[in-house]
Design a protein around this motif. Sequence first.
Motif, PDB file in Angstrom:
ATOM      1  N   GLY A  52       0.762  -1.235   0.000  1.00  0.00           N
ATOM      2  CA  GLY A  52       0.000   0.000   0.000  1.00  0.00           C
ATOM      3  C   GLY A  52       0.794   1.287   0.000  1.00  0.00           C
ATOM      4  N   GLU A  53       1.995   1.284  -0.593  1.00  0.00           N
ATOM      5  CA  GLU A  53       2.768   2.528  -0.702  1.00  0.00           C
ATOM      6  C   GLU A  53       2.024   3.477  -1.634  1.00  0.00           C
ATOM      7  N   PRO A  54       1.596   4.652  -1.134  1.00  0.00           N
ATOM      8  CA  PRO A  54       0.861   5.574  -2.003  1.00  0.00           C
ATOM      9  C   PRO A  54       1.754   6.162  -3.100  1.00  0.00           C
ATOM     10  N   ILE A  55       1.180   6.315  -4.266  1.00  0.00           N
ATOM     11  CA  ILE A  55       1.878   6.945  -5.395  1.00  0.00           C
ATOM     12  C   ILE A  55       1.471   8.414  -5.375  1.00  0.00           C
ATOM     13  N   VAL A  56       2.387   9.259  -4.869  1.00  0.00           N
ATOM     14  CA  VAL A  56       2.131  10.684  -4.660  1.00  0.00           C
ATOM     15  C   VAL A  56       3.001  11.478  -5.622  1.00  0.00           C
ATOM     16  N   TYR A  57       2.385  12.397  -6.325  1.00  0.00           N
ATOM     17  CA  TYR A  57       3.089  13.173  -7.338  1.00  0.00           C
ATOM     18  C   TYR A  57       4.343  13.848  -6.773  1.00  0.00           C
ATOM     19  N   GLY A  58       5.455  13.667  -7.484  1.00  0.00           N
ATOM     20  CA  GLY A  58       6.701  14.348  -7.158  1.00  0.00           C
ATOM     21  C   GLY A  58       7.484  13.779  -5.991  1.00  0.00           C
ATOM     22  N   LEU A  59       6.949  12.785  -5.290  1.00  0.00           N
ATOM     23  CA  LEU A  59       7.639  12.205  -4.142  1.00  0.00           C
ATOM     24  C   LEU A  59       8.163  10.812  -4.491  1.00  0.00           C
ATOM     25  N   PRO A  60       9.453  10.565  -4.221  1.00  0.00           N
ATOM     26  CA  PRO A  60       9.999   9.230  -4.500  1.00  0.00           C
ATOM     27  C   PRO A  60       9.253   8.162  -3.700  1.00  0.00           C
ATOM     28  N   LEU A  61       8.977   7.049  -4.346  1.00  0.00           N
ATOM     29  CA  LEU A  61       8.360   5.928  -3.643  1.00  0.00           C
ATOM     30  C   LEU A  61       9.300   5.443  -2.544  1.00  0.00           C
ATOM     31  N   PHE A  62       8.737   5.014  -1.448  1.00  0.00           N
ATOM     32  CA  PHE A  62       9.442   4.396  -0.311  1.00  0.00           C
ATOM     33  C   PHE A  62      10.357   5.367   0.431  1.00  0.00           C
ATOM     34  N   GLN A  63      10.238   6.674   0.239  1.00  0.00           N
ATOM     35  CA  GLN A  63      11.169   7.600   0.864  1.00  0.00           C
ATOM     36  C   GLN A  63      11.098   7.570   2.388  1.00  0.00           C
TER      37      GLN A  63
END
Length: 113
Positions: A52-63
């Motif tokens: 469930g890692e959200p896909i948020v515009y402009g933010l690296p995944l898993f940061q």
Amino acid sequence: MRDYIPVNKELIPYNFNILLGSTLFNLKINYNKRKDLFTVDVLRENEAICYGEPIVYGLPLFQDIFMVAKYPCLNIIPLDLSGNTNKVTYDNFYNTVFLYIDNEGNSLREGCN
């Protein structure tokens, strides 16, 4: 030039294997219609490492949860290179917003070789 991870949103939810760096991962892309939110689940060597890692515009995944030797070392960032949007929605995901692999500049996360 940036590479992107190919996703066919018409097949969502679905999983696929992808080689990121030198490691094979299985990604599952999900969509929550009520929240207009895409998420990704990640498996490595058949072990679930993230749900469930959200896909948020402009933010690296898993940061916020990144751990060396567990997550992909490459930054994966949802972006619209045309600059026409600043949000991931069902309408723009894989029309103008793509999951780009940051291979410009410093593409590896801190601690990765």
